[in-house]
Design an enzyme around this catalytic site. Structure first.
Site, short mmCIF file in Angstrom:
data_model
loop_
_atom_site.label_atom_id
_atom_site.label_comp_id
_atom_site.label_asym_id
_atom_site.label_seq_id
_atom_site.Cartn_x
_atom_site.Cartn_y
_atom_site.Cartn_z
N THR A 1 0.84 -1.19 0.00
CA THR A 1 0.00 0.00 0.00
C THR A 1 0.87 1.24 0.00
O THR A 1 2.01 1.22 0.46
CB THR A 1 -0.89 0.09 1.26
OG1 THR A 1 -0.05 0.28 2.41
CG2 THR A 1 -1.75 -1.14 1.45
N ASP A 2 0.32 2.34 -0.52
CA ASP A 2 0.94 3.62 -0.22
C ASP A 2 0.77 3.84 1.28
O ASP A 2 -0.12 3.26 1.91
CB ASP A 2 0.27 4.74 -1.01
CG ASP A 2 1.18 5.95 -1.20
OD1 ASP A 2 2.15 6.08 -0.42
OD2 ASP A 2 0.93 6.76 -2.10
N TRP A 3 1.62 4.67 1.86
CA TRP A 3 1.66 4.79 3.32
C TRP A 3 0.34 5.34 3.87
O TRP A 3 -0.08 6.44 3.55
CB TRP A 3 2.84 5.67 3.73
CG TRP A 3 4.08 4.89 4.05
CD1 TRP A 3 4.79 4.93 5.21
CD2 TRP A 3 4.75 3.91 3.23
NE1 TRP A 3 5.86 4.04 5.16
CE2 TRP A 3 5.85 3.41 3.96
CE3 TRP A 3 4.52 3.40 1.95
CZ2 TRP A 3 6.71 2.43 3.46
CZ3 TRP A 3 5.38 2.43 1.44
CH2 TRP A 3 6.45 1.97 2.19
#
Length: 807
Positions: free
Chosen positions: A228-230
């Protein structure tokens, strides 16, 4: 499965623990099974491994690393081998800093010039972006570590990026927004893919079965890890089912428990978890191999700086050279004006900020360049404030010079992650400076520093225009070498420069402000729109000047590709970028007027001729048919053009291509805008015909209570008075900070608070606030202040007891 033996020894708790981070940048380890944690670091144009407390916004300084030119800059080189070379040097530095996964390159399309992160992306063309990205990935992974191509997919605005729903038709999705990723996966063989924050047609990308399973896994046979993106995880179990293995950063075990509970309840099959664990283990073990033997913990700073300079030299674009004002003749007296000469604008802002090992400065480099300097004046305030005194001093200096080198562009607070630009203009105080200098010395060479397209109503007042983009730590010297003629400019634009923002294809539908953003222009982005709709532009896609001239001749074509002769007909050695565009002569299926399907960069000495071949590939003639739900080829005659830009056609030929006899996907009468190419203001009815369904309501439902995926900005209409007060306080803080000149701090409020979904408060705080506590916060927001406060305190106490018991 590759690691079946290890997985069989693991408990469910251990398996689940591998699905999220150990902290902000590291994965979880399992010591008893010899499973190490690995380190992920930002790094699309330089390693950003933070030495102190970690953050995702670029607040804390990172370890020194070479700051190479950004992707938007390198894209102008049109050199896939150069991309691979940059990747090799990035990979070497990543290994030296013990980084297993380098988070880059970013390959989202430049749908609109105002996207605040365009400096970090390559192109408005998917074929072009994909080919250069594949080079980066090969270079990075040649060191045994992993690249991480991002942000998958259709992440083309920064405002509300964590919650916006992107509405796009299937054909446009495949042909424009996924093709670069397809090339990165199939040709670059990236080991890691980062999912984007946004939703796609109603589902978050990391939970989107169609995107993650059907396309990425099944069609492209991708067997690597999706991270995932953060803070980009919404429903952890849904993400895992879709094939999103790794959630970052840590949630202090909260989502691990969700996975365990889902297995116990039967909602999630353990085999799905095992499949994810197997991929994570493969990433860990393969990227750890380089660190299991002696490896270099240092790199040659001087050599890497030199490579950064060479990359910049090949990526700078000469846009105007009236009267051959460049290169400068010997003995010419030069005035250097503009704050960016003293304080270079060399990289973007946000998670890609690099702490450079060295930073070249124009004023220092000019001393040893052989240029006769009469002095320097800053000329303007960096962040837009008017200062007549600085203009007057700059004009006084300009009078003493034969030529003025004017360094102008966009500041760091204008182009940043998490924010979109408000317009396409450069600040008015810089234009005022240019106007004033023009009155006293019209021999102006402007050096432009910015990471995206800008309007240029002032261009008639400059005789020379060099666009450096954001050209890294060695960019200042690279620019001077081109100005002096030691390097012949060879960059060409990887994006179109419109005359004005109102001319852009997504003008009426960018950005999405509340619930969704509609891609009504469909495939007509960039040159595909301007060329098809006959819209005049300032500079076309693929444009760039040289100090020499090139002749094209003798085109020959067969089923495998195009061959032609390219001659340097001038007096200076140089590189030319030959571009192949394909146009279908049938009008049964709507298409852009022409599309880039190949390119080649060639070095030629004066008078030299080379035979150049650009092959056809599986993407040359294909289109995505929404009726058959697969790639097809239309039987037709195709015009193949070889050009020096998208509009500068030098050679042309026609070839007949047999088709796949697929049924026609569209009713021409119902899609007039798309068949004409004039798709910048499509009606909702016509867009729905293209989509094959109704578009969702694009505005907030203010009658509903706010929930996990609503944003803090929506507190403006919350039932709770405390929430409305908090919203007004945030808005006032943003206004006040901008007013007193603290623009970067003001931007952080917008980026990390204002547009943050409530779930992000839990996902980004590393377990300090968990989801049960968030439930209490939402009670407060929705008007139940005391009940919510009691709930927050109760859940906080419960969490602390659990943490104490675990210790």
């Amino acid at each position: 499965m590759k690691y079946k033996d290890i997985i069989e020894k693991m408990t469910i708790e251990e398996k689940a623990s591998l699905m999220s981070g150990k902290d902000f940048w590291q994965t979880q380890d399992i010591e008893r099974l010899g499973i190490n944690n690995i380190f992920l670091a930002d790094g699309p144009h330089g390693i950003r491994k933070q030495a102190e407390a970690a953050d995702h916004l670029g607040l804390n300084e990172s370890l020194p690393a070479t700051c190479f030119p950004t992707a938007a800059t390198v894209a102008n080189s049109w050199n896939t081998e150069l991309g691979e070379k940059i990747g090799q040097y990035l990979g070497e530095e990543a290994v030296a800093q013990k980084v297993n996964v380098l988070l880059g390159p970013g390959i989202n399309m430049k749908r609109d010039p105002l996207c605040g992160r365009n400096f970090e992306y390559f192109s408005e063309d998917p074929y072009h972006a994909g080919k250069i990205a594949a080079g980066y990935i090969k270079g990075i992974q040649s060191h045994g570590i992993s690249a991480c191509v991002k942000h998958f997919a259709v992440n083309n605005q920064e405002e509300r990026r964590m919650s916006i729903d992107t509405i796009v038709d299937e054909r446009t999705l495949r042909e424009i927004y996924l093709t670069a990723f397809e090339i990165a996966v199939k040709e670059g063989n990236t080991k890691t893919v980062m999912s984007s924050y946004n939703m796609l047609n109603g589902a978050y990308t990391n939970e989107n079965i169609h995107l993650m399973r059907e396309i990425l896994r099944d069609e492209w046979n991708y067997d690597g890890v999706v991270v995932t993106d953060w803070g980009g995880s919404n429903d952890r179990v849904a993400g895992l089912i879709a094939g999103n293995e790794l959630e970052m950063p840590t949630t202090a075990g909260e989502t691990n428990k969700e996975i365990i509970d889902a297995i116990k309840s039967g909602k999630l099959k353990e085999e799905v978890l095992d499949e994810a664990v197997d991929r994570i283990l493969d990433l860990i073990f393969t990227t750890e191999e380089v660190f299991n033997k002696p490896y270099k913990t240092e790199f040659d700073v001087k050599e890497h700086h030199q490579v950064a300079q060479e990359v910049a030299e090949e990526s700078i674009v000469l846009l105007k050279n009236e009267g051959n004002i460049l290169p400068l003749k010997d003995g010419i007296k030069v005035a250097t004006i503009g704050d960016f000469a003293e304080n270079p604008r060399y990289q973007g802002a946000g998670s890609s900020i690099v702490n450079p090992t060295v930073l070249d400065n124009t004023l220092e480099c000019i001393e040893g360049s052989g240029i006769v300097s009469v002095g320097y004046e800053p000329g303007f305030e960096r962040y837009g404030k008017k200062n007549q005194n600085k203009i007057d001093r700059a004009c006084a200096l300009a009078k003493e010079a034969d030529v003025v080198l004017l360094y102008i562009g966009l500041d760091e607070a204008t182009e940043a992650e998490g924010l979109d630009r408000q317009n396409m203009k450069i600040p008015q105080n810089q234009i005022d400076l240019l106007d004033a200098i023009y009155e006293v010395n019209p021999n102006i060479v402007a050096i432009l520093s910015c990471g995206a397209a800008v309007e240029m109503p002032w261009i008639d007042k400059v005789k020379g225009l060099l666009h450096g983009y954001l050209n890294g730590q060695a960019g200042a010297k690279a620019i001077l070498r081109i100005i002096k003629g030691e390097v012949n400019p060879s960059g060409k634009l990887a994006e179109t420069y419109p005359v004005r923002y109102e001319d852009t294809p997504a003008f009426h539908h960018f950005p999405g402000k509340e619930v969704s953003v509609e891609y009504r222009e469909a495939m007509y982005i960039g040159y595909r729109y301007y060329d098809s709709a006959n819209v005049e532009v300032r500079f076309p896609f693929g444009f760039g000047l040289s100090y020499t001239t090139f002749d094209y001749s003798d085109i020959q074509m067969d089923k495998d590709g195009v061959t032609f002769k390219l001659t340097n007909s001038g007096e200076v050695a140089g590189m030319e970028i030959a571009q192949m565009y394909v146009a279908c002569q049938s009008n049964e299926i709507f298409r852009p007027k022409k599309e880039l399907k190949g390119f080649k960069k060639v070095f030629l000495n004066p008078g030299e001729t080379q035979t150049v071949t650009i092959p056809f590939d599986d993407k040359t003639f294909r289109y995505f048919n929404v009726k058959t739900n697969q790639w097809e080829v239309e039987e037709a005659n195709y015009t193949i053009t070889i050009g020096a830009s998208s509009v500068d056609v030098r050679l042309e030929d026609t070839i007949f291509i047999e088709g796949t006899n697929a049924p026609l996907p569209y009713d021409k009468e119902k899609l007039p805008s798309y068949y004409s190419g004039k798709a910048n203001n499509v009606s909702e009815d016509e867009f729905e015909t293209l989509l094959g369904r109704k578009v969702p309501v694009s505005t907030w439902d203010r009658s509903k209570p706010l929930g996990y995926n609503d944003t803090i900005a929506q507190c403006q209409y919350a039932k709770g008075g405390f929430a409305r007060f908090a919203f007004r306080s945030i808005s006032f803080s943003h206004w006040f900070l901008k007013k007193i000149g603290k623009r970067e701090t003001a931007n952080l409020i917008m980026m990390s608070v204002y547009h943050m979904p409530f779930r992000g408060v839990a996902r980004m705080t590393g377990g300090i606030i968990n989801m049960p506590m968030l439930d209490g916060i939402l009670m407060i927001v929705n008007g139940r202040f005391f009940k919510g406060l009691r709930h927050v305190l109760k859940e906080r106490s419960k969490m602390l007891k659990v943490a104490k018991g675990n210790n």
